[in-house]
Design a protein around this motif. Structure first.
Motif, PDB file in Angstrom:
ATOM      1  N   UNK A  17       0.917  -1.190   0.009  1.00 21.87           N
ATOM      2  CA  UNK A  17       0.056  -0.132   0.031  1.00 21.87           C
ATOM      3  C   UNK A  17       0.688   1.254   0.064  1.00 21.87           C
ATOM      4  N   UNK A  18       1.081   1.731  -1.062  1.00 21.91           N
ATOM      5  CA  UNK A  18       1.798   3.182  -1.288  1.00 21.91           C
ATOM      6  C   UNK A  18       1.033   4.594  -0.604  1.00 21.91           C
ATOM      7  N   UNK A  43       0.946  -6.415   5.449  1.00 17.54           N
ATOM      8  CA  UNK A  43       0.817  -4.930   4.928  1.00 17.54           C
ATOM      9  C   UNK A  43       2.426  -4.798   4.815  1.00 17.54           C
ATOM     10  N   UNK A  44       2.828  -4.168   3.646  1.00 15.87           N
ATOM     11  CA  UNK A  44       3.887  -3.556   3.177  1.00 15.87           C
ATOM     12  C   UNK A  44       3.476  -2.205   3.098  1.00 15.87           C
ATOM     13  N   UNK A  45       3.918  -1.047   3.639  1.00 19.59           N
ATOM     14  CA  UNK A  45       3.325   0.114   3.374  1.00 19.59           C
ATOM     15  C   UNK A  45       4.490   0.911   2.964  1.00 19.59           C
ATOM     16  N   UNK A  96       0.394  -7.902  -5.292  1.00 15.42           N
ATOM     17  CA  UNK A  96      -0.531  -6.939  -5.438  1.00 15.42           C
ATOM     18  C   UNK A  96      -0.439  -5.783  -4.555  1.00 15.42           C
ATOM     19  N   UNK A  97      -0.834  -4.540  -5.167  1.00 10.45           N
ATOM     20  CA  UNK A  97      -0.426  -3.282  -4.882  1.00 10.45           C
ATOM     21  C   UNK A  97      -1.668  -2.327  -4.970  1.00 10.45           C
ATOM     22  N   UNK A  98      -1.927  -1.444  -3.820  1.00 13.38           N
ATOM     23  CA  UNK A  98      -2.866  -0.555  -3.881  1.00 13.38           C
ATOM     24  C   UNK A  98      -1.916   0.765  -3.724  1.00 13.38           C
ATOM     25  N   UNK A  99      -2.109   1.318  -5.147  1.00 12.94           N
ATOM     26  CA  UNK A  99      -1.351   2.738  -5.138  1.00 12.94           C
ATOM     27  C   UNK A  99      -2.396   3.668  -4.751  1.00 12.94           C
TER      28      UNK A  99
END
Length: 316
Positions: free
Chosen positions: A144-145, A166-168, A208-211
Motif C-alpha cells: 500500500x503506497x 501489509x507492506x506500506x 498485489x499493490x494498492x497505489x
C-alpha cells in the motif's frame, strides 16, 4: 441555509460563505442536517479548475449529520437519526444536504460524528480496492503506497482486518503511525531506491499493490513483480514504457454505497478500524483546510465542523 460556495474557480480564497435555498429531497432521497463534512484532495482539485458544471456550486462529497423529519421513513430512519454518506462529489459544505438513501448509512455507535464525516469516500475507496479489485484475503501480502494518507490509512487497517500482511510506504515521520495501524513493514518513499527496498522485503516484488497517491505510481510499478496486479483510484497518468508493461493496472473509482458502509460498521464499533483526523476546522474556515490538503502530506483526514454547538463543544 448557509453554505460554502464557489462562484469562480481558483485558489482556496474563492471558498466563500453564502446563502442557498434548502434542498428538497426527491423520491428515494433523505434530507440531512449536516453536522460535519469531510475534506479531501478531490475538493481542492474541483475548486482549482476541475469543476465543469454550473457556477456557483457547493463543494463537499461526504458528510455526517441527522435525518430531518420523516424524509428517512422509507428506510426506517427516524427524525434525528445519525447518518453519514457520500451523495456525490458536491453539496456537503452546507447546513443541509439531500442524499439518496442507498448512499448513506447509520453512523456506527463507535464512531464520533466528526470522524464519521471524514470516512465515507476514502474508507469505501480503500475497501473496494482491496476486495473488489485485488481480492485480498487471509495470508496475502499487499503493498500500500502512501499509507498515511486518506485512502492509505484506511487501506492499511482494512487489509490487516482481512488477514493480509501489509507492506506500506510513507515519509519517515509517519512510520510509527503506520506500524500502529498494523503495517508489518514501512518503507521510506522519499528515498529514490524505495521500490528496490520493497522488492527485497517482498522476495522479488509485490504481487498485489494498492497505489494511493500520484507521486507513487511509477515507484509502485517498479516495486511490483512481473504479472502483479496494481489497483489505483488516482486520477493521473499511469507509467508507460517498461515501467508500466510488466504489471496489470486496474484503475477504479470508489463507489458510494451505503451497504458497504454498513459492512464497515462492526470494524468501527470494535475499534479495529479508526479514522485519524489530522485537524478539524470550523466550516467557515474551509479555505484553511483546502490549503492544508493541497500540501499533499495529510496524515489521515481533515474535517469541517458545520454545526455551531458541535464546534463549540470541540473548541474549533
Amino acid at each position: 441555509m448557509q453554505v460554502i460556495m464557489v462562484s469562480q474557480l481558483g485558489g482556496p480564497e474563492v471558498l466563500q460563505v453564502g446563502e442557498a435555498d434548502l434542498p428538497q429531497p426527491r423520491p428515494g432521497e433523505v434530507l440531512v442536517r449536516v453536522l460535519a463534512a469531510g475534506v479531501g484532495p478531490w475538493d481542492a482539485s474541483l475548486r482549482a479548475g476541475g469543476w465543469t458544471g454550473q457556477l456557483p456550486y457547493i463543494p463537499g462529497g461526504e458528510f455526517a449529520g441527522v435525518v430531518v423529519g420523516d424524509t428517512g421513513a422509507d428506510a426506517a430512519l427516524d427524525d434525528g437519526a445519525p447518518v453519514y454518506g457520500y451523495p456525490g462529489l458536491t453539496g456537503c459544505y452546507a447546513q443541509y444536504v439531500t442524499c439518496p438513501v442507498e448512499k448513506l448509512a447509520p453512523i456506527p455507535a463507535g464512531l464520533p460524528v466528526t470522524d464519521a464525516a471524514a470516512a465515507p469516500i476514502d474508507a469505501l475507496t480503500a475497501e473496494q480496492g482491496l476486495t473488489d479489485e485485488l481480492a485480498i484475503g487471509a495470508g496475502d501480502q499487499v503493498l500500500i503506497t502512501a499509507g498515511a494518507g486518506g485512502v492509505g490509512h484506511f487501506a492499511v487497517q482494512i487489509a490487516r482486518i482481512l488477514g493480509a500482511e501489509v507492506v506500506a510506504t510513507a515519509s519517515p515521520q509517519h512510520h510509527e503511525f503506520l506500524h500502529r495501524l498494523g503495517a508489518a513493514v514501512v518503507i521510506d518513499h522519499t528515498k529514490p531506491d524505495w521500490p528496490g527496498q520493497v522488492r527485497e522485503v517482498t522476495d522479488g516484488g509485490a504481487r498485489r499493490v494498492l497505489a494511493c497517491a500520484a507521486p507513487t505510481l511509477a515507484g509502485a510499478s517498479r516495486a511490483a513483480r512481473d504479472g502483479a496486479v496494481i489497483a489505483t483510484p488516482v486520477h493521473a497518468e499511469l507509467p508507460g514504457g517498461p515501467d508500466g508493461q510488466h504489471a496489470r493496472w486496474l484503475r477504479y473509482n470508489g463507489q458510494a454505497r451505503g451497504s458497504r458502509l454498513i459492512r464497515l460498521a462492526p470494524w468501527f464499533d470494535d475499534g479495529s478500524l479508526t479514522v485519524t483526523l489530522q485537524a478539524r476546522y470550523f466550516w467557515h474556515n474551509a479555505a484553511e483546510a483546502h490549503r492544508e490538503v493541497e500540501k499533499g502530506h495529510t496524515r489521515g483526514k481533515l474535517a469541517l465542523v458545520v454545526d455551531a454547538d458541535l464546534a463549540a463543544s470541540l473548541e474549533v
